[in-house]
Motif scaffolding. Structure first.
Motif, PDB file in Angstrom:
ATOM      1  N   UNK A  12       0.839  -1.207   0.000  1.00 43.20           N
ATOM      2  CA  UNK A  12       0.000   0.000   0.000  1.00 43.20           C
ATOM      3  C   UNK A  12       0.875   1.259   0.000  1.00 43.20           C
ATOM      4  N   UNK A  13       1.894   1.250   0.842  1.00 44.99           N
ATOM      5  CA  UNK A  13       2.756   2.435   0.947  1.00 44.99           C
ATOM      6  C   UNK A  13       3.535   2.668  -0.340  1.00 44.99           C
ATOM      7  N   UNK A  14       3.987   1.584  -0.972  1.00 41.28           N
ATOM      8  CA  UNK A  14       4.778   1.827  -2.184  1.00 41.28           C
ATOM      9  C   UNK A  14       3.879   2.319  -3.320  1.00 41.28           C
ATOM     10  N   UNK A  15       2.607   1.872  -3.331  1.00 43.66           N
ATOM     11  CA  UNK A  15       1.678   2.419  -4.342  1.00 43.66           C
ATOM     12  C   UNK A  15       1.441   3.913  -4.104  1.00 43.66           C
ATOM     13  N   UNK A  16       1.273   4.269  -2.840  1.00 39.94           N
ATOM     14  CA  UNK A  16       1.066   5.695  -2.532  1.00 39.94           C
ATOM     15  C   UNK A  16       2.318   6.507  -2.862  1.00 39.94           C
ATOM     16  N   UNK A  17       3.458   5.940  -2.554  1.00 39.66           N
ATOM     17  CA  UNK A  17       4.724   6.615  -2.872  1.00 39.66           C
ATOM     18  C   UNK A  17       4.796   6.897  -4.374  1.00 39.66           C
ATOM     19  N   UNK A  18       4.471   5.875  -5.187  1.00 34.65           N
ATOM     20  CA  UNK A  18       4.534   6.044  -6.642  1.00 34.65           C
ATOM     21  C   UNK A  18       3.602   7.166  -7.096  1.00 34.65           C
ATOM     22  N   UNK A  19       2.383   7.133  -6.576  1.00 37.36           N
ATOM     23  CA  UNK A  19       1.396   8.123  -6.985  1.00 37.36           C
ATOM     24  C   UNK A  19       1.836   9.528  -6.568  1.00 37.36           C
ATOM     25  N   UNK A  20       2.378   9.618  -5.372  1.00 39.49           N
ATOM     26  CA  UNK A  20       2.837  10.925  -4.878  1.00 39.49           C
ATOM     27  C   UNK A  20       3.986  11.449  -5.737  1.00 39.49           C
ATOM     28  N   UNK A  21       4.933  10.586  -6.057  1.00 43.82           N
ATOM     29  CA  UNK A  21       6.084  11.040  -6.861  1.00 43.82           C
ATOM     30  C   UNK A  21       5.619  11.515  -8.233  1.00 43.82           C
ATOM     31  N   UNK A  59       2.648  12.585  -9.062  1.00 39.48           N
ATOM     32  CA  UNK A  59       1.869  13.827  -8.936  1.00 39.48           C
ATOM     33  C   UNK A  59       2.792  15.022  -8.701  1.00 39.48           C
ATOM     34  N   UNK A  60       3.827  14.838  -7.889  1.00 35.91           N
ATOM     35  CA  UNK A  60       4.754  15.951  -7.631  1.00 35.91           C
ATOM     36  C   UNK A  60       5.501  16.322  -8.911  1.00 35.91           C
ATOM     37  N   UNK A  61       5.965  15.311  -9.633  1.00 36.34           N
ATOM     38  CA  UNK A  61       6.702  15.608 -10.878  1.00 36.34           C
ATOM     39  C   UNK A  61       5.792  16.292 -11.887  1.00 36.34           C
ATOM     40  N   UNK A  62       4.526  15.844 -11.934  1.00 33.87           N
ATOM     41  CA  UNK A  62       3.577  16.451 -12.882  1.00 33.87           C
ATOM     42  C   UNK A  62       3.410  17.948 -12.643  1.00 33.87           C
ATOM     43  N   UNK A  63       3.547  18.376 -11.397  1.00 34.41           N
ATOM     44  CA  UNK A  63       3.381  19.817 -11.121  1.00 34.41           C
ATOM     45  C   UNK A  63       4.737  20.518 -11.008  1.00 34.41           C
ATOM     46  N   UNK A  64       5.781  19.813 -11.434  1.00 28.73           N
ATOM     47  CA  UNK A  64       7.101  20.453 -11.492  1.00 28.73           C
ATOM     48  C   UNK A  64       7.872  20.459 -10.185  1.00 28.73           C
ATOM     49  N   UNK A  65       7.426  19.677  -9.220  1.00 33.18           N
ATOM     50  CA  UNK A  65       8.165  19.608  -7.946  1.00 33.18           C
ATOM     51  C   UNK A  65       8.971  18.307  -7.947  1.00 33.18           C
ATOM     52  N   UNK A  66      10.240  18.413  -8.289  1.00 32.00           N
ATOM     53  CA  UNK A  66      11.022  17.179  -8.388  1.00 32.00           C
ATOM     54  C   UNK A  66      12.258  17.206  -7.478  1.00 32.00           C
ATOM     55  N   UNK A  67      12.237  18.069  -6.487  1.00 33.39           N
ATOM     56  CA  UNK A  67      13.385  18.186  -5.583  1.00 33.39           C
ATOM     57  C   UNK A  67      13.331  17.175  -4.449  1.00 33.39           C
ATOM     58  N   UNK A  68      13.360  15.900  -4.806  1.00 31.84           N
ATOM     59  CA  UNK A  68      13.343  14.885  -3.745  1.00 31.84           C
ATOM     60  C   UNK A  68      14.124  13.661  -4.206  1.00 31.84           C
ATOM     61  N   UNK A 113      -5.383   9.221  -4.208  1.00 32.67           N
ATOM     62  CA  UNK A 113      -5.997  10.342  -4.935  1.00 32.67           C
ATOM     63  C   UNK A 113      -5.889  11.643  -4.143  1.00 32.67           C
ATOM     64  N   UNK A 114      -5.892  11.525  -2.835  1.00 37.07           N
ATOM     65  CA  UNK A 114      -5.724  12.724  -2.002  1.00 37.07           C
ATOM     66  C   UNK A 114      -4.277  13.219  -2.045  1.00 37.07           C
ATOM     67  N   UNK A 115      -3.344  12.292  -2.209  1.00 39.21           N
ATOM     68  CA  UNK A 115      -1.944  12.710  -2.347  1.00 39.21           C
ATOM     69  C   UNK A 115      -1.773  13.525  -3.624  1.00 39.21           C
ATOM     70  N   UNK A 116      -2.472  13.100  -4.684  1.00 40.80           N
ATOM     71  CA  UNK A 116      -2.388  13.835  -5.952  1.00 40.80           C
ATOM     72  C   UNK A 116      -2.975  15.243  -5.773  1.00 40.80           C
ATOM     73  N   UNK A 117      -4.072  15.321  -5.052  1.00 40.60           N
ATOM     74  CA  UNK A 117      -4.679  16.638  -4.777  1.00 40.60           C
ATOM     75  C   UNK A 117      -3.714  17.497  -3.941  1.00 40.60           C
TER      76      UNK A 117
END
Ligand code: PLP
Length: 390
Positions: A296-305, A307-316, A374-378
């Protein structure tokens, strides 16, 4: 009154303020997303509550347990330790049940370090370790890690930081707050170095069972020849969802465990007996349960990464285990001001990176432990808006 200056000098991160604001906003009906809490929203295995309910009428459940823990639980934990951590601990002398990994770490630190001693901590660090060291008059020495190298400490940096006052090193793997899983060869080299120098390692393996790619990380206790220099602390707060029950363990050489028992006896006496009874029932299912949490956590991690890259936040650096992603805020250093604004204006709660000591400023810690994908993406979209306004 005169207070202990070491405790006075120990800083409690002012996170209560953020939590209180998040709760107030939620009570006012705002759509708050909580990325601040290091919690997992998966309930414990059903066997835990089932055993407790069945045993609650037994008088002994309400009594003290032996200081080191119920013997049958220690035996089961030694088996678990062998399977999950690759370590061989004698349940009679080398392993005790504690009130969570934090109490275990505090007891270990008190038994291993004293006033004026230096202890190395890869930084950004888990602030409770630094607090414990400061409170006992020892000095947490930051080993600054480089985000561009995935926050992995190099053996050379460890060697260079050792002074005549150094007593030990703390390794949190997988890491809070950076999410890094140290490569096994680094764990091996650092452990061998520390052993050769006659120092100790405190291995905080709270997230050991929640490593994603590459499987569980190498435990320092499993490095040949290191068993006398390593103390391991483990937790069931995240892998089994038992945070509120305060149960974990400490394992290490018998002579250290004997000293730790003095701290245990004079502080908590024993870990809560009811928690020990329930854990004994849940332990056979522990590895399968942790695997579910990990997926579950790795799926959320993937989605979060994504979503962050999609909005241009890749400093991680890509999190490789546990619940956390450490995000650099482009062109920004006041992470407290940022987090306050993020919460007040975008209703997203995250922890300012400066909370995690040297090297943490200018970043925020995001927990993906208790927020659906989905909330992580939001949350990522709201973060981007907040960064855009900087
Ligand atoms: C590195 C680390 N150690 C220890 C703990 C505390 O674990 P426990 O609940 O078992 O005391 C945490 C919790 O967030 C943690 O991140």
């Amino acid at each position: 009154v005169r207070l202990n200056p070491n405790v006075v000098a120990t800083e409690l991160p002012p996170l209560l303020e953020l939590t209180a604001t998040a709760e107030r906003l939620a009570a006012e009906g705002r759509d708050v997303i909580r990325l601040d809490q290091g919690a997992v929203d998966v309930p414990p295995p059903p066997a835990f509550a089932a055993r407790l309910v069945a045993r609650l009428a037994d008088p002994d459940v309400h009594e003290y347990a032996p200081d080191p823990g119920l013997p049958e639980l220690r035996t089961a934990l030694a088996r678990h330790g062998h399977e999950a951590f690759g370590a061989a601990w004698d349940p009679a002398e080398e392993l005790i049940v504690t009130a969570g990994a934090n109490q275990a770490a505090f007891a270990a630190i008190l038994a291993l370090a004293g006033p004026g001693d230096e202890v190395l901590l890869p930084a950004p660090w888990y602030f409770n370790h630094a607090m414990a060291l400061t409170a006992i008059g020892a000095r947490p020495v930051p080993l600054r890690t480089d985000p561009d190298r995935g926050f992995v400490p190099t053996p050379d940096a460890v060697a260079a930081a050792i002074t005549p006052r150094t007593r030990g090193l703390v390794l949190v793997n997988p890491n809070n707050p950076t999410g890094v899983r140290y490569p096994d060869h680094v764990v091996r080299q650092v452990t061998e170095l520390v052993v050769a120098e006659g120092l100790w390692i405190l291995a905080d393996q709270t997230y050991h069972e929640l490593a994603f790619e590459g499987g569980a990380a190498l435990s320092p206790a499993a490095v040949p020849g290191a068993d006398r220099n390593v103390v391991t602390v483990g937790s069931f707060s995240k892998s089994l969802g038992l945070a509120g029950w305060r149960v974990g363990f400490l394992a290490g050489p018998a002579e250290l465990v004997r000293q730790v028992l003095k701290v245990q006896d004079s502080s908590v006496i024993c870990a809560p007996r009811a928690a020990q009874v329930g854990l004994l029932a849940a332990l056979p299912d522990a590895r399968a349960h942790a695997a579910k949490v990990r997926t579950l956590l790795s799926e959320r991690r993937d989605r979060l990464m994504t979503a962050l890259r999609d909005v241009g936040l890749d400093g991680f650096a890509e999190p490789r285990g546990g619940l956390f992603l450490f995000l650099a805020l482009p062109g920004h250093t006041d992470d407290w001001a940022f987090c306050r604004r993020l919460l007040e204006r975008e209703w997203v709660a995250a922890v300012p990176g400066a909370t995690f000591g040297p090297g943490g400023g200018g970043s925020i810690r995001i927990s993906f432990g208790s927020t659906p994908a989905d909330r992580l993406a939001e949350a990522a979209r709201r973060l981007a808006r907040a960064v855009g306004r900087l």
